[in-house]
Design a protein around this motif. Structure first.
Motif, PDB file in Angstrom:
ATOM      1  N   MET A  67       0.857  -1.204   0.000  1.00 53.04           N
ATOM      2  CA  MET A  67       0.000   0.000   0.000  1.00 53.04           C
ATOM      3  C   MET A  67       0.884   1.241   0.000  1.00 53.04           C
ATOM      4  SD  MET A  67      -3.009   1.158  -0.079  1.00 53.04           S
ATOM      5  CE  MET A  67      -3.838  -0.404   0.190  1.00 53.04           C
ATOM      6  N   SER A  68       0.585   2.188  -0.827  1.00 54.61           N
ATOM      7  CA  SER A  68       1.396   3.385  -0.924  1.00 54.61           C
ATOM      8  C   SER A  68       1.234   4.267   0.305  1.00 54.61           C
ATOM      9  CB  SER A  68       1.007   4.175  -2.183  1.00 54.61           C
ATOM     10  OG  SER A  68      -0.318   4.595  -2.102  1.00 54.61           O
ATOM     11  N   LYS A  69       2.238   5.121   0.512  1.00 57.33           N
ATOM     12  CA  LYS A  69       2.272   5.966   1.694  1.00 57.33           C
ATOM     13  C   LYS A  69       1.046   6.860   1.798  1.00 57.33           C
ATOM     14  CE  LYS A  69       5.193   9.350   4.035  1.00 57.33           C
ATOM     15  NZ  LYS A  69       6.417  10.162   3.950  1.00 57.33           N
ATOM     16  N   GLN A  70       0.473   7.297   0.662  1.00 55.51           N
ATOM     17  CA  GLN A  70      -0.613   8.264   0.704  1.00 55.51           C
ATOM     18  C   GLN A  70      -1.892   7.701   1.322  1.00 55.51           C
ATOM     19  OE1 GLN A  70      -1.468   9.437  -3.319  1.00 55.51           O
ATOM     20  NE2 GLN A  70      -2.905   7.803  -3.631  1.00 55.51           N
ATOM     21  N   HIS A  71      -1.951   6.389   1.543  1.00 52.80           N
ATOM     22  CA  HIS A  71      -3.154   5.817   2.112  1.00 52.80           C
ATOM     23  C   HIS A  71      -2.957   5.320   3.539  1.00 52.80           C
ATOM     24  CE1 HIS A  71      -4.578   5.154  -2.253  1.00 52.80           C
ATOM     25  NE2 HIS A  71      -5.215   6.170  -1.741  1.00 52.80           N
ATOM     26  N   LYS A  72      -2.142   6.045   4.315  1.00 54.92           N
ATOM     27  CA  LYS A  72      -1.871   5.604   5.673  1.00 54.92           C
ATOM     28  C   LYS A  72      -2.986   5.921   6.667  1.00 54.92           C
ATOM     29  CE  LYS A  72       3.042   4.916   6.319  1.00 54.92           C
ATOM     30  NZ  LYS A  72       4.213   5.316   7.112  1.00 54.92           N
ATOM     31  N   LYS A  73      -3.567   7.089   6.573  1.00 52.63           N
ATOM     32  CA  LYS A  73      -4.555   7.493   7.567  1.00 52.63           C
ATOM     33  C   LYS A  73      -5.712   8.237   6.913  1.00 52.63           C
ATOM     34  CE  LYS A  73      -4.972   9.697  12.097  1.00 52.63           C
ATOM     35  NZ  LYS A  73      -4.258  10.400  13.176  1.00 52.63           N
ATOM     36  N   LEU A  74      -6.916   7.830   7.279  1.00 52.90           N
ATOM     37  CA  LEU A  74      -8.119   8.486   6.764  1.00 52.90           C
ATOM     38  C   LEU A  74      -8.950   8.981   7.938  1.00 52.90           C
ATOM     39  CD1 LEU A  74     -10.043   9.093   4.314  1.00 52.90           C
ATOM     40  CD2 LEU A  74     -11.136   6.898   4.829  1.00 52.90           C
ATOM     41  N   ILE A  75      -9.270  10.259   7.926  1.00 58.75           N
ATOM     42  CA  ILE A  75     -10.179  10.827   8.927  1.00 58.75           C
ATOM     43  C   ILE A  75     -11.605  10.689   8.409  1.00 58.75           C
ATOM     44  CG2 ILE A  75     -10.830  12.864  10.251  1.00 58.75           C
ATOM     45  CD1 ILE A  75      -8.007  11.860  10.859  1.00 58.75           C
ATOM     46  N   ILE A  76     -12.481  10.112   9.213  1.00 60.82           N
ATOM     47  CA  ILE A  76     -13.915  10.091   8.895  1.00 60.82           C
ATOM     48  C   ILE A  76     -14.577  11.166   9.738  1.00 60.82           C
ATOM     49  CG2 ILE A  76     -16.044   8.762   8.890  1.00 60.82           C
ATOM     50  CD1 ILE A  76     -14.415   6.226   8.826  1.00 60.82           C
ATOM     51  N   ALA A  77     -15.073  12.196   9.098  1.00 62.00           N
ATOM     52  CA  ALA A  77     -15.729  13.293   9.816  1.00 62.00           C
ATOM     53  C   ALA A  77     -17.239  13.196   9.628  1.00 62.00           C
ATOM     54  CB  ALA A  77     -15.222  14.646   9.321  1.00 62.00           C
ATOM     55  N   MET A  78     -17.929  12.918  10.709  1.00 59.49           N
ATOM     56  CA  MET A  78     -19.391  12.891  10.673  1.00 59.49           C
ATOM     57  C   MET A  78     -19.904  14.266  11.114  1.00 59.49           C
ATOM     58  SD  MET A  78     -22.102  10.295  12.538  1.00 59.49           S
ATOM     59  CE  MET A  78     -22.123  11.082  14.148  1.00 59.49           C
ATOM     60  N   LEU A  79     -20.537  14.969  10.190  1.00 67.38           N
ATOM     61  CA  LEU A  79     -21.002  16.328  10.479  1.00 67.38           C
ATOM     62  C   LEU A  79     -22.344  16.275  11.198  1.00 67.38           C
ATOM     63  CD1 LEU A  79     -20.056  18.170   7.159  1.00 67.38           C
ATOM     64  CD2 LEU A  79     -18.608  17.489   9.084  1.00 67.38           C
ATOM     65  N   ALA A  80     -22.375  16.889  12.387  1.00 71.41           N
ATOM     66  CA  ALA A  80     -23.573  16.850  13.230  1.00 71.41           C
ATOM     67  C   ALA A  80     -23.731  18.167  13.979  1.00 71.41           C
ATOM     68  CB  ALA A  80     -23.474  15.680  14.214  1.00 71.41           C
ATOM     69  N   ALA A  81     -23.455  19.273  13.275  1.00 67.80           N
ATOM     70  CA  ALA A  81     -23.374  20.562  13.956  1.00 67.80           C
ATOM     71  C   ALA A  81     -24.553  21.493  13.709  1.00 67.80           C
ATOM     72  CB  ALA A  81     -22.085  21.280  13.542  1.00 67.80           C
ATOM     73  N   GLY A  82     -25.496  21.087  12.866  1.00 69.58           N
ATOM     74  CA  GLY A  82     -26.586  21.999  12.502  1.00 69.58           C
ATOM     75  C   GLY A  82     -27.526  22.315  13.656  1.00 69.58           C
ATOM     76  N   GLY A  83     -28.270  23.379  13.476  1.00 67.79           N
ATOM     77  CA  GLY A  83     -29.214  23.805  14.503  1.00 67.79           C
ATOM     78  C   GLY A  83     -30.586  23.166  14.393  1.00 67.79           C
ATOM     79  N   SER A  84     -30.832  22.408  13.319  1.00 66.11           N
ATOM     80  CA  SER A  84     -32.110  21.695  13.111  1.00 66.11           C
ATOM     81  C   SER A  84     -33.307  22.637  13.155  1.00 66.11           C
ATOM     82  CB  SER A  84     -32.282  20.580  14.159  1.00 66.11           C
ATOM     83  OG  SER A  84     -31.178  19.715  14.191  1.00 66.11           O
ATOM     84  N   ARG A  85     -33.187  23.789  12.514  1.00 63.12           N
ATOM     85  CA  ARG A  85     -34.284  24.770  12.554  1.00 63.12           C
ATOM     86  C   ARG A  85     -35.561  24.205  11.932  1.00 63.12           C
ATOM     87  NH1 ARG A  85     -29.837  27.771  11.198  1.00 63.12           N
ATOM     88  NH2 ARG A  85     -30.329  27.628   8.987  1.00 63.12           N
ATOM     89  N   ARG A  86     -35.423  23.497  10.803  1.00 63.78           N
ATOM     90  CA  ARG A  86     -36.614  22.954  10.132  1.00 63.78           C
ATOM     91  C   ARG A  86     -37.264  21.845  10.954  1.00 63.78           C
ATOM     92  NH1 ARG A  86     -34.937  21.164   4.318  1.00 63.78           N
ATOM     93  NH2 ARG A  86     -37.169  20.658   4.248  1.00 63.78           N
ATOM     94  N   PHE A  87     -36.479  21.172  11.746  1.00 63.33           N
ATOM     95  CA  PHE A  87     -37.014  20.097  12.589  1.00 63.33           C
ATOM     96  C   PHE A  87     -37.677  20.663  13.842  1.00 63.33           C
ATOM     97  CE2 PHE A  87     -36.856  16.429  15.450  1.00 63.33           C
ATOM     98  CZ  PHE A  87     -37.214  15.397  14.592  1.00 63.33           C
TER      99      PHE A  87
END
Length: 211
Positions: A1-21
């Protein structure tokens, strides 16, 4: 495996204010799992992360990160104690601030890539995320889900793509970056119709209950 695939960040976005909800939608319970939306989505991504990190055949480590903002105190209490999260203090200025927060963290960690996911995409399962990951490893370029005839998230960006997020502002997510990549033939697509399902209103949650 090449060096460029050493670490992957998975960012789950959960920051909204849920105004419509009109409330903290990510704290609402899904009938399919009897868990809060944010916990259900987190559990799927954690399963993917644990599965890949236990795999000896590929030189890749995943790190799961949750970006919180609106309702962060409540949502933090729902997540497992071991969950890693950041609070986006600029969340009220729109989705772009959460995307930039995730990209900045990935750059700080010198990650090889960043997967951006949305906590309210309730129909996506672990195998869907894994297919996206495998496509990224195979094609070695930005990969995105395709639904509603357009690229969208979840998507995975290489480290040298992350500076592109400086171009977005307001309540815009990764789509402008994905569209630019597509125009330059630098985007691989995974058909993923289920990614079109997200929860923005109580009516949508009720329809999901009946699905």
């Amino acid at each position: 495996m090449s060096k460029q695939h050493k670490k992957l960040i998975i960012a789950m976005l959960a920051a909204g204010g849920s105004r419509r909800f009109k409330g903290a939608k990510l704290a609402a319970t899904l009938p399919t799992s009897q868990k809060a939306i944010i916990f259900d989505s987190y559990a799927k991504l954690k399963q993917l992360s644990d599965r890949v990190n236990a795999e000896d055949k590929i030189n890749l480590q995943l790190e799961l990160l949750v970006i919180l903002g609106g309702h962060h105190t409540l949502l933090q209490s729902i997540l497992p104690d071991t969950a890693h999260y950041l609070v986006n203090t600029q969340w009220a200025q729109g989705l772009s601030t959460s995307v930039k927060c995730a990209a900045h963290y990935a750059q700080q960690q010198q990650a090889s890539g960043l997967m951006i996911t949305l906590a309210d995409q309730v129909a996506i399962d672990v195998e869907d995320y894994q297919q996206l990951l495998l496509l990224w490893l195979q094609d070695k370029q930005t990969v995105a889900s395709k639904y509603l005839n357009e690229p969208g998230v979840p998507a995975i960006f290489n480290d040298d793509d992350l500076a592109d997020f400086s171009m977005i502002n307001g309540d815009r997510g990764a789509k402008p970056v994905l569209m630019a990549h597509q125009a330059q033939n630098r985007l691989s697509l995974l058909p993923l119709d289920c990614a079109a399902w997200d929860i923005d209103t109580r009516e949508e949650l009720a329809r999901w209950d009946q699905k």
